[in-house]
Design a protein around this motif. Sequence first.
Motif, PDB file in Angstrom:
ATOM      1  N   ASP A  15       0.840  -1.200   0.000  1.00 45.03           N
ATOM      2  CA  ASP A  15       0.000   0.000   0.000  1.00 45.03           C
ATOM      3  C   ASP A  15       0.876   1.251   0.000  1.00 45.03           C
ATOM      4  OD1 ASP A  15      -2.032  -1.760   0.141  1.00 45.03           O
ATOM      5  OD2 ASP A  15      -2.983  -0.930   1.915  1.00 45.03           O
ATOM      6  N   ARG A  41      -8.726  -3.607 -12.104  1.00 45.20           N
ATOM      7  CA  ARG A  41      -8.100  -3.703 -10.785  1.00 45.20           C
ATOM      8  C   ARG A  41      -8.732  -4.835  -9.993  1.00 45.20           C
ATOM      9  NH1 ARG A  41      -8.449   1.463  -7.183  1.00 45.20           N
ATOM     10  NH2 ARG A  41      -7.518   0.012  -5.706  1.00 45.20           N
ATOM     11  N   PHE A  42      -7.887  -5.494  -9.215  1.00 45.09           N
ATOM     12  CA  PHE A  42      -8.378  -6.554  -8.331  1.00 45.09           C
ATOM     13  C   PHE A  42      -8.104  -6.164  -6.890  1.00 45.09           C
ATOM     14  CE2 PHE A  42      -7.658  -9.059 -12.258  1.00 45.09           C
ATOM     15  CZ  PHE A  42      -8.965  -9.512 -12.421  1.00 45.09           C
ATOM     16  N   PRO A  43      -9.068  -6.401  -5.970  1.00 47.30           N
ATOM     17  CA  PRO A  43     -10.349  -7.001  -6.265  1.00 47.30           C
ATOM     18  C   PRO A  43     -11.223  -6.093  -7.123  1.00 47.30           C
ATOM     19  CG  PRO A  43     -10.325  -6.158  -4.000  1.00 47.30           C
ATOM     20  CD  PRO A  43      -8.940  -6.019  -4.541  1.00 47.30           C
ATOM     21  N   ARG A  45     -14.512  -4.896  -7.231  1.00 49.08           N
ATOM     22  CA  ARG A  45     -15.570  -4.840  -6.200  1.00 49.08           C
ATOM     23  C   ARG A  45     -16.967  -4.755  -6.786  1.00 49.08           C
ATOM     24  NH1 ARG A  45     -12.915  -2.165  -0.845  1.00 49.08           N
ATOM     25  NH2 ARG A  45     -10.727  -2.299  -1.448  1.00 49.08           N
ATOM     26  N   LEU A  57     -13.277  -6.312   3.528  1.00 52.09           N
ATOM     27  CA  LEU A  57     -12.172  -5.346   3.657  1.00 52.09           C
ATOM     28  C   LEU A  57     -12.596  -4.125   4.463  1.00 52.09           C
ATOM     29  CD1 LEU A  57     -10.677  -5.530   0.042  1.00 52.09           C
ATOM     30  CD2 LEU A  57      -9.575  -6.320   2.148  1.00 52.09           C
ATOM     31  N   PHE A  72     -11.056 -14.036  -3.279  1.00 51.10           N
ATOM     32  CA  PHE A  72     -10.158 -13.163  -4.063  1.00 51.10           C
ATOM     33  C   PHE A  72      -9.752 -13.870  -5.360  1.00 51.10           C
ATOM     34  CE2 PHE A  72      -8.993 -10.631  -0.131  1.00 51.10           C
ATOM     35  CZ  PHE A  72      -9.086  -9.371  -0.682  1.00 51.10           C
ATOM     36  N   ARG A  76     -10.730 -13.191  -9.562  1.00 54.85           N
ATOM     37  CA  ARG A  76      -9.868 -13.111 -10.759  1.00 54.85           C
ATOM     38  C   ARG A  76     -10.388 -14.059 -11.830  1.00 54.85           C
ATOM     39  NH1 ARG A  76      -6.333 -11.739  -6.662  1.00 54.85           N
ATOM     40  NH2 ARG A  76      -5.887 -13.842  -5.920  1.00 54.85           N
ATOM     41  N   ARG A  97      -2.931  -4.828  -9.182  1.00 56.28           N
ATOM     42  CA  ARG A  97      -2.934  -6.019  -8.307  1.00 56.28           C
ATOM     43  C   ARG A  97      -3.453  -7.242  -9.063  1.00 56.28           C
ATOM     44  NH1 ARG A  97      -1.944  -4.761  -2.991  1.00 56.28           N
ATOM     45  NH2 ARG A  97      -2.856  -2.876  -2.130  1.00 56.28           N
ATOM     46  N   TYR A  98      -2.837  -8.400  -8.724  1.00 55.64           N
ATOM     47  CA  TYR A  98      -3.235  -9.648  -9.394  1.00 55.64           C
ATOM     48  C   TYR A  98      -2.979 -10.797  -8.409  1.00 55.64           C
ATOM     49  CZ  TYR A  98      -3.796 -12.480 -13.754  1.00 55.64           C
ATOM     50  OH  TYR A  98      -4.215 -13.335 -14.743  1.00 55.64           O
ATOM     51  N   SER A 101      -0.651 -10.318  -5.249  1.00 57.42           N
ATOM     52  CA  SER A 101      -1.245  -9.763  -4.020  1.00 57.42           C
ATOM     53  C   SER A 101      -2.002 -10.862  -3.289  1.00 57.42           C
ATOM     54  CB  SER A 101      -2.226  -8.623  -4.345  1.00 57.42           C
ATOM     55  OG  SER A 101      -1.558  -7.402  -4.515  1.00 57.42           O
ATOM     56  N   GLY A 102      -2.709 -11.690  -4.050  1.00 52.91           N
ATOM     57  CA  GLY A 102      -3.470 -12.791  -3.431  1.00 52.91           C
ATOM     58  C   GLY A 102      -2.557 -13.657  -2.581  1.00 52.91           C
ATOM     59  N   PHE A 105      -0.676 -11.472   0.436  1.00 56.92           N
ATOM     60  CA  PHE A 105      -1.507 -11.047   1.581  1.00 56.92           C
ATOM     61  C   PHE A 105      -1.966 -12.244   2.407  1.00 56.92           C
ATOM     62  CE2 PHE A 105      -2.321  -6.455   1.688  1.00 56.92           C
ATOM     63  CZ  PHE A 105      -1.619  -6.066   0.554  1.00 56.92           C
ATOM     64  N   ARG A 150      -9.179  -3.296   6.419  1.00 57.28           N
ATOM     65  CA  ARG A 150      -8.441  -4.444   6.914  1.00 57.28           C
ATOM     66  C   ARG A 150      -7.080  -4.510   6.213  1.00 57.28           C
ATOM     67  NH1 ARG A 150     -11.303  -8.924   9.322  1.00 57.28           N
ATOM     68  NH2 ARG A 150     -13.293  -8.102   8.580  1.00 57.28           N
ATOM     69  N   TYR A 151      -6.075  -4.976   6.867  1.00 62.92           N
ATOM     70  CA  TYR A 151      -4.698  -5.149   6.366  1.00 62.92           C
ATOM     71  C   TYR A 151      -3.886  -3.851   6.369  1.00 62.92           C
ATOM     72  CZ  TYR A 151      -6.693  -9.412   4.196  1.00 62.92           C
ATOM     73  OH  TYR A 151      -7.346 -10.591   3.954  1.00 62.92           O
TER      74      TYR A 151
HETATM   75  P1  TMP Z   1      -7.055  -2.202  -2.957  1.00 67.58           P
HETATM   76  O1  TMP Z   1      -6.788  -1.316  -1.782  1.00 67.58           O
HETATM   77  O2  TMP Z   1      -6.013  -2.140  -4.012  1.00 67.58           O
HETATM   78  O3  TMP Z   1      -8.469  -2.095  -3.457  1.00 67.58           O
HETATM   79  O4  TMP Z   1      -6.886  -3.712  -2.411  1.00 67.58           O
HETATM   80  C1  TMP Z   1      -7.706  -4.193  -1.438  1.00 67.58           C
HETATM   81  C2  TMP Z   1      -6.979  -4.975  -0.377  1.00 67.58           C
HETATM   82  O5  TMP Z   1      -7.102  -6.373  -0.650  1.00 67.58           O
HETATM   83  C3  TMP Z   1      -5.499  -4.698  -0.207  1.00 67.58           C
HETATM   84  O6  TMP Z   1      -5.218  -4.605   1.180  1.00 67.58           O
HETATM   85  C4  TMP Z   1      -4.832  -5.935  -0.758  1.00 67.58           C
HETATM   86  C5  TMP Z   1      -5.842  -7.023  -0.512  1.00 67.58           C
HETATM   87  N1  TMP Z   1      -5.828  -8.138  -1.463  1.00 67.58           N
HETATM   88  C6  TMP Z   1      -5.773  -9.444  -0.974  1.00 67.58           C
HETATM   89  O7  TMP Z   1      -5.693  -9.668   0.225  1.00 67.58           O
HETATM   90  N2  TMP Z   1      -5.825 -10.469  -1.862  1.00 67.58           N
HETATM   91  C7  TMP Z   1      -5.919 -10.267  -3.201  1.00 67.58           C
HETATM   92  O8  TMP Z   1      -5.974 -11.241  -3.977  1.00 67.58           O
HETATM   93  C8  TMP Z   1      -5.968  -8.902  -3.688  1.00 67.58           C
HETATM   94  C9  TMP Z   1      -6.101  -8.651  -5.160  1.00 67.58           C
HETATM   95  C10 TMP Z   1      -5.922  -7.879  -2.786  1.00 67.58           C
END
Ligand code: TMP
Length: 212
Positions: A15, A41-43, A45, A57, A72, A76, A97-98, A101-102, A105, A150-151
């Motif tokens: 981030d 962009r992923f996710p 939403r 999230l 997640f 995709r 993100r793809y 990130s999955g 994270f 979250r995260y």
């Molecule tokens: P964003 O802030 O880019 O919308 O991403 C949302 C959050 O989701 C970010 O903290 C990263 C997390 N994430 C995962 O945990 N798994 C995934 O597969 C992806 C694409 C994002």
Amino acid sequence: MACKRGALIVLEGVDKAGKTTQSKKLLQALQQGGRAVEVLRFPDRTTTIGQLISAYLEKKSELEDHTVHLLFSANRWELVPLMKKKLEQGTTLIVDRYAFSGAAFTSAKPGFSLDWCKKTDEGLPKPDLVMFLQLSPAEAALRGQFGEERYETNVFQRAVQQKFEQLIKDPSVNWQVIDASKSVEDVHKDIKTHSINAINIAQNLPLGELWK
Ligand code: TMP
């Protein structure tokens, strides 16, 4: 003559590294150069699965950790037919993100191996280029507070960064590490150069399968 396929270009990073800003700038630059290009962009939403992820999230719902990982990944997979169609039609896709990130994270959570986390995304369209926007936790902190989702904590983001560092060692993926501490314009120049190169190479190659 069959049309040349578009390239699948992914931006990854922790981030505050600037992925979203840079995706938009790359889109504009490539469009100005007369190329067919779109950003995903992923996710994502907007889908039914994406809405479940978004609520999680935003801490409006709780989901078991394996379950959310699978959501997640499913988010995709549900976009794969559209992605393949666009690429075949010659549109380059910039993806914010793809699967990386999955894997990064979820594997930053206790009890998850990187191997298990990668399995569910095995066989996804393979990016022609994955740019990792590298930014140290200290530099990320200088860019302001994390958000409320979250995260978005220092401790978790550091764990995620370590997982990305493991993923980057995989030579089967075309990783380019980008120094994201530079100015927005300088980072953009690096990203644009790598992207044009990848587009030129990809147009003559078949689309690969990730982690297979
Ligand atoms: P964003 O802030 O880019 O919308 O991403 C949302 C959050 O989701 C970010 O903290 C990263 C997390 N994430 C995962 O945990 N798994 C995934 O597969 C992806 C694409 C994002």
